[in-house]
Scaffold this motif. Structure first.
Motif, PDB file in Angstrom:
ATOM      1  N   PRO A  47       0.820  -1.208   0.000  1.00 60.40           N
ATOM      2  CA  PRO A  47       0.000   0.000   0.000  1.00 60.40           C
ATOM      3  C   PRO A  47       0.853   1.256   0.000  1.00 60.40           C
ATOM      4  O   PRO A  47       2.009   1.258   0.428  1.00 60.40           O
ATOM      5  CB  PRO A  47      -0.811  -0.128   1.297  1.00 60.40           C
ATOM      6  CG  PRO A  47      -0.016  -1.040   2.161  1.00 60.40           C
ATOM      7  CD  PRO A  47       0.676  -1.990   1.233  1.00 60.40           C
ATOM      8  N   ASP A  54      -9.329  -4.333   9.806  1.00 63.52           N
ATOM      9  CA  ASP A  54      -9.063  -4.292   8.376  1.00 63.52           C
ATOM     10  C   ASP A  54      -9.711  -5.483   7.677  1.00 63.52           C
ATOM     11  O   ASP A  54      -9.741  -6.589   8.212  1.00 63.52           O
ATOM     12  CB  ASP A  54      -7.554  -4.327   8.120  1.00 63.52           C
ATOM     13  CG  ASP A  54      -6.877  -3.051   8.577  1.00 63.52           C
ATOM     14  OD1 ASP A  54      -7.600  -2.067   8.791  1.00 63.52           O
ATOM     15  OD2 ASP A  54      -5.646  -3.056   8.722  1.00 63.52           O
ATOM     16  N   ALA A  66     -10.451  -7.162   3.493  1.00 60.89           N
ATOM     17  CA  ALA A  66     -10.116  -7.050   2.074  1.00 60.89           C
ATOM     18  C   ALA A  66     -11.381  -7.164   1.238  1.00 60.89           C
ATOM     19  O   ALA A  66     -12.114  -8.144   1.337  1.00 60.89           O
ATOM     20  CB  ALA A  66      -9.121  -8.139   1.678  1.00 60.89           C
ATOM     21  N   GLY A  89      -9.425  -3.886  -2.759  1.00 61.72           N
ATOM     22  CA  GLY A  89      -8.501  -3.150  -1.906  1.00 61.72           C
ATOM     23  C   GLY A  89      -8.921  -3.195  -0.455  1.00 61.72           C
ATOM     24  O   GLY A  89      -9.710  -4.044  -0.027  1.00 61.72           O
ATOM     25  N   ASP A  90      -8.378  -2.263   0.335  1.00 61.46           N
ATOM     26  CA  ASP A  90      -8.693  -2.155   1.754  1.00 61.46           C
ATOM     27  C   ASP A  90     -10.149  -1.724   1.893  1.00 61.46           C
ATOM     28  O   ASP A  90     -10.527  -0.618   1.521  1.00 61.46           O
ATOM     29  CB  ASP A  90      -7.756  -1.131   2.405  1.00 61.46           C
ATOM     30  CG  ASP A  90      -7.995  -0.997   3.907  1.00 61.46           C
ATOM     31  OD1 ASP A  90      -8.974  -1.577   4.416  1.00 61.46           O
ATOM     32  OD2 ASP A  90      -7.201  -0.306   4.569  1.00 61.46           O
ATOM     33  N   ASN A 137     -11.884  -0.732   4.325  1.00 63.39           N
ATOM     34  CA  ASN A 137     -12.139   0.471   5.118  1.00 63.39           C
ATOM     35  C   ASN A 137     -12.021   1.736   4.276  1.00 63.39           C
ATOM     36  O   ASN A 137     -12.543   2.788   4.656  1.00 63.39           O
ATOM     37  CB  ASN A 137     -11.153   0.546   6.289  1.00 63.39           C
ATOM     38  CG  ASN A 137     -11.400  -0.549   7.308  1.00 63.39           C
ATOM     39  OD1 ASN A 137     -12.438  -0.598   7.938  1.00 63.39           O
ATOM     40  ND2 ASN A 137     -10.443  -1.455   7.443  1.00 63.39           N
ATOM     41  N   ASP A 158     -11.949 -13.009   1.684  1.00 61.26           N
ATOM     42  CA  ASP A 158     -12.206 -11.700   1.094  1.00 61.26           C
ATOM     43  C   ASP A 158     -13.711 -11.450   1.044  1.00 61.26           C
ATOM     44  O   ASP A 158     -14.515 -12.379   1.109  1.00 61.26           O
ATOM     45  CB  ASP A 158     -11.620 -11.617  -0.319  1.00 61.26           C
ATOM     46  CG  ASP A 158     -10.107 -11.531  -0.310  1.00 61.26           C
ATOM     47  OD1 ASP A 158      -9.545 -11.268   0.770  1.00 61.26           O
ATOM     48  OD2 ASP A 158      -9.489 -11.735  -1.370  1.00 61.26           O
ATOM     49  N   THR A 181      -4.640   1.478  -3.596  1.00 61.51           N
ATOM     50  CA  THR A 181      -5.013   0.254  -2.891  1.00 61.51           C
ATOM     51  C   THR A 181      -5.807  -0.671  -3.782  1.00 61.51           C
ATOM     52  O   THR A 181      -5.626  -1.879  -3.780  1.00 61.51           O
ATOM     53  CB  THR A 181      -5.836   0.582  -1.633  1.00 61.51           C
ATOM     54  OG1 THR A 181      -5.061   1.416  -0.784  1.00 61.51           O
ATOM     55  CG2 THR A 181      -6.204  -0.686  -0.887  1.00 61.51           C
TER      56      THR A 181
END
Length: 696
Positions: A36, A284, A286, A295-296, A298, A316, A598
């Motif tokens: 990242p 966190d 994915a 991506g992240d 959040n 995920d 990300t």
């Protein structure tokens, strides 16, 4: 692919039975390794440093991360007062083939050799490959549009000049998109790494592994004196403890029924709502959805896209509304969900077999015998009333007992100009229907609005290569209009020292400078979670208001100017979130660039879920076969009048949906690429066979 496992410790308390440990019962897998943007400074811009930390495990071994609360949380209530320590991403195996940016080989006994890379043109639509032989003496190029699709040995190319280094010689108009490395020693080196790591983890963390090699996927157990594995039924804080891929070990036996003060019901009393399955984690997570949102979570998850569901294999998360035929919308608590990446055969469960009639399969797909409110579900398409006509939508999420959130099909041509195609809307249950499969009387009451059939739309590649393909929206204009001046300056003078285009004001420009890449020629494929349609709309706005000339496309398509426009649009959306109300504009812009980095590049993976959804709806609506009976015989709107502008909605649909026009295909409730070919004898053959039969 790499495999890894996680270990969590909690101090616990006397009330809940003392310390406890949670481990990955089976290793998890990771297809891609991305660093990242927030780690750029830590690793000094070097993939080498990032890999050294990742594979050596020094940081993980020496400083496990301490968090405030235990993982035992139910409906937001913390059930354990202990302190938690996380030891995550303990690497078990390393990839044999690895695609990353070009860097040096690794130390500490692990060596990756560069073997090739993928090149892409400035428009991001044409890919070619270049690779070397094992000894590096020969260089080959592959271009599917040349040499009949065969790789060609280029004698004048050398490894030092055309493969290695920071600036290898490249063909005009192309840039490096990704590089491929191969682990020196191959599977033997991978297996040795696994044996060394499992031995170290056994000593350091009291972990046991069922397999001594990587021939089979190992199971993981915890072997510390005074600890025993907890019964899955006792893990009431989990939505589905039987499907969960972790195991928990406790220091003392727990009662068969949890204490009342924990606020947990017995297994018979606990009825978890569907929302529990799709609620987002506090830590966190994915996001890796087939629509291209990656991506992240959040940073890149947007509530407007609907609830998400976690894959039981890779862990995920994916949007429920993006899954084929709504397959993730009605999962029961003990049902397993596997994403397309982990179970690419999932679509086969929706196709007819020799023992399953297509009518029975269609009944299961459309839920035709259920009430309409039960037939509608996220991931399926429907028709929504607007004025006197009905237009197609994709169902996103139920917002209330009688309300649905939907997304209008981008090809709708509304009589009411106040509605924007492709936008979201909240729709009452009274104004939405599905395909009304085999419901002749109900179809006769529906006047269809006008829209563009999905099979007539250009492909994603065509859309991205033509900025005129999709007109920009009001949202795009509001987001980018205040920044038209800096974008124009970035197009004409990217090296300018003007404050409007400084490194601080243009995060993508700073990223290029920090990586030592030229500002005018470097492709920036990072798009965060922006869809093909959103990127096409931004490109359309850019050409209409900034470049104002087709001749200038080569100066911005796929390059710094449009990349910054993407950042501005992402920042505009983030600024509307209450979370960012008190954050300065430049800080939001920096966060938006992190989101952009990300997310995956999505060039090769993204699925047009709106198009896919409507294709299935239209086939159900306009199929004329023996199984549809009279309900498929042009019944739409017969009792209420003409469709919008006298439009014939069945005109131009694929001919194989009409049994009289179809030659040699059997109908299917799914897009025609899945239809099964069968042989149909001609009339003369039938007569000849009848004569032979009579002769016998």
């Amino acid at each position: 692919m790499t495999s890894f496992l996680n270990v969590d410790y909690c101090t616990g308390s006397l009330e809940i039975g003392g310390p406890h440990v949670q481990i990955s019962a089976t290793p998890r897998h990771e297809l891609f390794f991305q660093v990242p943007a927030s780690k750029y400074t830590d690793f000094q811009g070097s993939i080498f440093n990032a890999c050294k930390e990742r594979f050596s495990g020094t940081k993980v071994f020496e400083s496990p991360e301490t968090t405030d609360s235990c993982w035992r949380v139910k409906d937001g209530e913390i059930l354990c007062p202990g302190t938690r320590k996380e030891i995550h991403k303990l690497i078990l195996s390393i990839p044999v083939i690895w695609g990353i940016e070009i860097e040096a080989a690794l130390e500490f006994g692990i060596i990756y050799d560069l073997v090739g890379f993928v090149l892409v043109d400035f428009q991001g639509t044409h890919f070619i490959a270049r690779y070397a032989t094992d000894d590096g003496t020969k260089i080959y190029t592959y271009d599917s549009m040349r040499h009949n699709g065969y790789p060609v040995h280029v004698e004048e190319m050398t490894f030092d000049a055309h493969m290695s280094g920071k600036n290898p010689q490249l063909p005009d108009g192309f840039m490096i998109w990704a590089a491929t490395y191969v682990l020196r020693g191959g599977l033997a080196a991978q297996d040795k790494f696994y044996r060394i790591r499992t031995k170290e983890y056994a000593t350091r963390y009291n972990l046991g592994f069922s397999e001594v090699t990587l021939d089979k996927l190992p199971t993981v157990s915890y072997h510390r004196a005074g600890f025993q594995e907890m019964d899955k039924k006792g893990r009431k804080w989990l939505f589905n403890p039987h499907a969960n891929k972790t195991a928990e070990y406790i220091s003392t036996p727990i009662p068969s029924r949890p204490p009342a003060q924990d606020g947990l019901e017995s297994e018979d009393e606990m009825v978890a709502p569907i929302a529990s399955q799709v609620s987002l984690p506090d830590s966190d997570f994915a996001l890796n959805c087939r629509c291209g949102a990656t991506g992240d979570g959040n940073l890149v998850y947007h509530q407007q896209d609907g609830e998400v569901v976690q894959c039981d294999e890779c862990r995920d998360w994916s949007h429920i509304a993006c899954q084929r035929h709504g397959r993730a919308s009605n999962l029961l608590p003990k049902d397993q969900f596997l994403c397309d990446d982990c179970d690419p055969k999932a679509i086969q469960d929706l196709l007819p077999t020799k023992r399953t009639s297509t009518r029975r399969l269609m009944k299961a797909c459309t839920l035709m015998n259920k009430r309409l409110e039960d037939r509608l579900r996220p991931g399926r398409a429907g028709l929504v009333r607007c004025s006197s006509f009905w237009y197609p939508v994709r169902v996103i999420q139920r917002e209330g007992p009688k309300t649905w959130r939907v997304r209008w099909w981008r090809g709708c041509q509304f009589v009411d100009g106040g509605i924007e195609p492709g936008s979201l809307a909240s729709i009452s249950m009274d104004d939405i229907v599905d395909s009304l499969w085999l419901k002749r009387a109900e179809r006769r009451k529906i006047r269809l609005g006008k829209w563009t059939h999905p099979h007539n739309l250009p492909t994603s590649e065509d859309i991205l290569s033509d900025p005129e393909s999709i007109r920009y929206t009001d949202e795009v204009h509001k987001a980018l209009e205040p920044h038209k001046g800096p974008l124009r300056r970035l197009l004409t003078s990217p090296n300018s020292l003007h404050p409007e285009v400084s490194h601080e004001a243009i995060p993508a420009k700073k990223w290029l400078a920090d990586n030592g890449k030229p500002l005018k020629k470097t492709l920036i494929p990072h798009v965060g979670t922006l869809s093909v349609i959103e990127r096409a709309q931004i490109a359309n706005w850019f050409e209409k208001t900034v470049s104002m000339s087709k001749k200038l496309r080569i100066q911005w398509m796929g390059l710094l100017p449009i990349a910054h426009a993407h950042t501005l649009f992402i920042a505009y959306r983030m600024a509307k979130d209450s979370t960012f109300e008190s954050i300065p504009e430049l800080e939001i812009l920096r966060k938006a660039w992190e989101v952009q980095l990300t997310g995956s590049t999505a060039i090769l993976r993204e699925i047009d879920v709106d198009k896919e959804c409507l294709e299935s709806l239209e086939e159900e609506m306009f199929e004329r076969t023996e199984r549809t009976g009279i309900s498929g015989n042009w019944q739409w709107g017969l009792d209420v009048g003409h469709h919008q502008d006298g439009w014939d909605p069945s005109f131009g649909v694929p001919e194989n949906w009409d049994e009289k026009k179809r030659m040699g295909t059997r109908t299917s409730p799914f897009p025609s690429q899945f239809n099964e070919r069968i042989y149909r004898p001609t009339q003369k053959e039938n007569e000849r066979n009848q004569i032979k039969s009579n002769a016998r």
